[in-house]
Design a protein around this motif. Sequence first.
Motif, PDB file in Angstrom:
ATOM      1  N   SER A  54       3.290   0.872  -8.104  1.00 12.62           N
ATOM      2  CA  SER A  54       3.553  -0.777  -7.970  1.00 12.62           C
ATOM      3  C   SER A  54       3.326  -1.277  -9.720  1.00 12.62           C
ATOM      4  O   SER A  54       3.884  -2.157  -9.804  1.00 12.62           O
ATOM      5  N   SER A  98       1.666  -5.503  -5.597  1.00 11.40           N
ATOM      6  CA  SER A  98       0.195  -4.527  -5.272  1.00 11.40           C
ATOM      7  C   SER A  98       0.133  -3.937  -3.314  1.00 11.40           C
ATOM      8  O   SER A  98       0.157  -4.832  -2.672  1.00 11.40           O
ATOM      9  N   SER A 100      -0.237  -2.348  -1.142  1.00 13.40           N
ATOM     10  CA  SER A 100      -1.832  -2.578  -0.174  1.00 13.40           C
ATOM     11  C   SER A 100      -2.269  -3.777   0.619  1.00 13.40           C
ATOM     12  O   SER A 100      -2.861  -4.213   1.233  1.00 13.40           O
ATOM     13  N   THR A 103      -6.136  -3.059  -3.409  1.00 14.00           N
ATOM     14  CA  THR A 103      -6.580  -1.963  -5.086  1.00 14.00           C
ATOM     15  C   THR A 103      -7.277  -2.622  -5.868  1.00 14.00           C
ATOM     16  O   THR A 103      -6.941  -3.786  -6.245  1.00 14.00           O
ATOM     17  N   GLU A 240       2.087  14.296  -7.964  1.00 17.37           N
ATOM     18  CA  GLU A 240       1.464  13.670  -6.926  1.00 17.37           C
ATOM     19  C   GLU A 240       1.694  14.707  -5.944  1.00 17.37           C
ATOM     20  O   GLU A 240       0.726  15.022  -5.119  1.00 17.37           O
TER      21      GLU A 240
HETATM   22  C1  F6R Z   1       1.919   6.872  -6.114  1.00 20.41           C
HETATM   23  C2  F6R Z   1       0.915   5.997  -5.706  1.00 20.41           C
HETATM   24  C3  F6R Z   1      -0.022   5.221  -5.870  1.00 20.41           C
HETATM   25  C4  F6R Z   1      -0.315   3.442  -5.678  1.00 20.41           C
HETATM   26  C5  F6R Z   1      -1.484   2.832  -6.281  1.00 20.41           C
HETATM   27  C6  F6R Z   1      -0.749   1.284  -6.537  1.00 20.41           C
HETATM   28  O1  F6R Z   1       2.445   7.084  -4.973  1.00 20.41           O
HETATM   29  O2  F6R Z   1       1.080   5.482  -4.006  1.00 20.41           O
HETATM   30  O3  F6R Z   1       0.059   5.439  -7.858  1.00 20.41           O
HETATM   31  O4  F6R Z   1       1.307   2.661  -6.213  1.00 20.41           O
HETATM   32  O5  F6R Z   1      -2.594   2.923  -5.942  1.00 20.41           O
HETATM   33  O6  F6R Z   1      -1.399   1.192  -4.934  1.00 20.41           O
HETATM   34  P1  F6R Z   1      -0.526  -0.447  -4.235  1.00 20.41           P
HETATM   35  O7  F6R Z   1       0.861  -0.605  -4.416  1.00 20.41           O
HETATM   36  O8  F6R Z   1      -0.907  -0.315  -3.218  1.00 20.41           O
HETATM   37  O9  F6R Z   1      -1.683  -1.742  -5.082  1.00 20.41           O
END
Ligand code: F6R
Length: 360
Positions: A54, A98, A100, A103, A240
Amino acid sequence: EKSGYPHFMLKEIYEQPRAVMETLYGALNDQLIPEAVKLLIDAGKIYVTGAGTSFHAAEHFSITGTKLAGKPIISFISSEYDTYLPATSEGDVLIVVSQSGETMDSLKALRAFKRRGARIISVSNVIDSAIPRESHITLYTRAGPEIGVAATKTFTTQTTLLTYLAVRLGEAVGRLDVGEGKEILGNIGSAGSLVKEALESAEKLAKKLATAISRSSSAYYLSRGVGVPVAKEGALKIKEVAYVHAESYPAGESKHGPIALVENSFPVVFVIPNDSYLEALLLGNIEEMKARGAYVVGVGPEGSRTMELLNEFIPVPKAHWALTPVTHTVPLQLLAYYAAVEKGFDPDKPRNLAKTVTVE
Ligand code: F6R
């Protein structure tokens, strides 16, 4: 349900044509887009933040917004918000990206900026999650649930939505040339077929390259300008899921240190945006890597001048440079996926990682 795919990651990579189009349809009918544009026009300073993938989408917005709207947009990694806090005041805007919406690092940045009077716009894939709940405006991506731990379709949907926002902002401030605005909007309108073409073009080559790259312990992912966040995303993916150490930095930095590491058959993946100025500069960077025996791979627009220099070239469809994440990300995702499979790892469940990181 994996609907016949061996892993969620591959299924979600293939869901991208639909995911980006649904996100776009959502945005076209979203009355909050003009409101977000208004907030941005009136903003003192504009910040954009996120973590991991993100954050790469946030950096893309910083580049497109700054270039298309002529307004400097400052991007930072959400866990680093404390550095920027003292420079923030009433009337500034923070965009929080984000998937989800949960975060913790990003939520803490949001809360801290809000306390100082900043207005918050969030971009999320999960309705009514914590970050949207605490934002003034939320723009939703419509990627559908992402089960694989590695973010794939959420990145292309975030960048599609944010490119659209950057165009609307550029138009609203009168900085974006009408013809160029139309061109980008036309490309965004066919983002689904652009992703589809990239998938078809990359599938075979990505598999082949994955074998080579999975044998290396390390690789560089390089680009310039709008390609830099995409290169960083490619490096993050292969780290990853395939546990190949990868570093990404703007290609101009090579001679300032990192090239010292390059020796025979060291893999260097170049993201070549559809921009003749950047392409010309990258030609030089490809040459300098080749001169040291690097195994140079390029992802670039069909017919690119870089083609003859590269050991391998994955062509992607031509589109405006602002769409680089839409056209160029897919081959890098496939490369990481097949490298993981080649090494016998489960790409859906990388070790040490959780899908949603609700701790600092
Ligand atoms: C990489 C990945 C993580 C998320 C990060 C932010 O493939 O999945 O780097 O991008 O933890 O998560 P969100 O977008 O949910 O805030």
